[in-house]
Design an enzyme around this catalytic site. Structure first.
Site, PDB file in Angstrom:
ATOM      1  N   SER A 167       0.851  -1.189   0.000  1.00 48.68           N
ATOM      2  CA  SER A 167       0.000   0.000   0.000  1.00 48.68           C
ATOM      3  C   SER A 167       0.887   1.240   0.000  1.00 48.68           C
ATOM      4  O   SER A 167       2.078   1.170   0.319  1.00 48.68           O
ATOM      5  CB  SER A 167      -0.880  -0.012   1.251  1.00 48.68           C
ATOM      6  OG  SER A 167      -1.546   1.209   1.440  1.00 48.68           O
ATOM      7  N   TYR A 203      -3.933  -0.628  10.078  1.00 49.38           N
ATOM      8  CA  TYR A 203      -3.730  -0.890   8.648  1.00 49.38           C
ATOM      9  C   TYR A 203      -2.327  -0.454   8.223  1.00 49.38           C
ATOM     10  O   TYR A 203      -1.621  -1.170   7.504  1.00 49.38           O
ATOM     11  CB  TYR A 203      -4.792  -0.154   7.836  1.00 49.38           C
ATOM     12  CG  TYR A 203      -4.774  -0.475   6.356  1.00 49.38           C
ATOM     13  CD1 TYR A 203      -5.406  -1.614   5.870  1.00 49.38           C
ATOM     14  CD2 TYR A 203      -4.131   0.363   5.451  1.00 49.38           C
ATOM     15  CE1 TYR A 203      -5.391  -1.918   4.508  1.00 49.38           C
ATOM     16  CE2 TYR A 203      -4.111   0.068   4.099  1.00 49.38           C
ATOM     17  CZ  TYR A 203      -4.752  -1.070   3.627  1.00 49.38           C
ATOM     18  OH  TYR A 203      -4.734  -1.372   2.291  1.00 49.38           O
TER      19      TYR A 203
END
Length: 255
Positions: free
Chosen positions: A147, A160
């Site tokens: 990410s 996250y």
């Protein structure tokens, strides 16, 4: 002598987690269109029914499995069934994941643990079990979905962010051990893509516009735009690519 085309994944067995929607679904369909046999995993039985229906509509090959990625026993059972059914696993794509949004000072510990279990612990367990199979068969490709939050901190998503930093580190650690065994381990770091995980950001007019303003391409990515990068990392073209995190971000990191 007939050489395998550099970007071919034809007849390869590709296992993709989180294949029910978003990036995982797009990758499953993309690989099936490229001639791969795709094993689609979701968290619940029937979760990938739509993905399989789309693949079967153009004559592709797809199979469904399921497991709650936070449940070690379910994951192990799912992998046992896959290995019993399929002679080889050529490509693993660790895409399955979850996200929870809370300010850090109020972040529930059980939510933090769940995100780490789903996003990191399952990726390691699946890589370990299928990685052993790849080592035995003498070849394999593992692609982890990282990410932009593998590089930065984000807002209200500490679990996250921690998980995606961990995925970047895990990618490098596995590559260090397995490159010499002809198992290439790499990652793709998507930029800001229009998926369920980013719906909250896209629904916030100010955040939505500020993100688009920062992206040199000027718009959110579409999940289908990740297929080419994944096929590259799954194909013979990436045979000497190890421990790399490939950003597909519309230029975000350059801005």
């Amino acid at each position: 002598m007939n050489e395998v085309p550099l970007f071919s994944v034809e007849n390869k067995s590709v296992f993709i987690t989180g294949a029910s929607r978003g990036i995982g679904k797009a990758l499953a369909i993309g690989f099936a269109k490229a001639g791969a046999k795709v094993i689609c995993a979701s968290s619940k039985a029937g979760g990938t029914a739509q993905t399989l229906a789309e693949i079967e509509s153009f004559g592709g090959q797809a199979f469904a499995v399921h497991a709650d990625l936070a449940n070690t026993e379910e994951v192990e059972t799912m992998l046992g069934a896959i290995l019993a059914e399929h002679k080889t696993i050529d490509v693993l794509i660790n895409n399955g994941g979850t996200i929870s949004r809370f300010p850090a000072a109020e972040y529930p510990l059980h939510e933090f643990k769940k995100v780490i279990d789903v996003n990191v612990n399952s990726a390691f367990l699946i890589s370990q079990i299928l990685g052993k199979k790849m080592i035995e068969q003498g070849h394999g490709k593992i692609i982890n979905i990282a990410s932009m939050l593998s590089y930065s901190g984000g807002l209200t998503v500490p679990a996250y962010t921690a998980s995606k930093h961990a995925i970047a580190g895990l990618t490098k650690a596995l590559a260090n051990e397995w490159a010499k065994l002809n198992v290439q381990v790499n990652a793709i770091a998507p930029g800001y893509f229009a998926t369920d995980n980013t719906q909250a950001l896209r629904d916030n007019p100010e955040r939505n516009q500020s993100i688009k303003n920062r992206i040199p391409a000027g718009k959110w990515g579409e999940a289908e735009q990740l297929v080419g990068a994944a096929i590259f990392l799954a194909s013979p073209s990436s045979q000497y690519v190890n421990g790399h995190i490939l950003a597909v971000d519309g230029g975000w990191l350059a801005s």
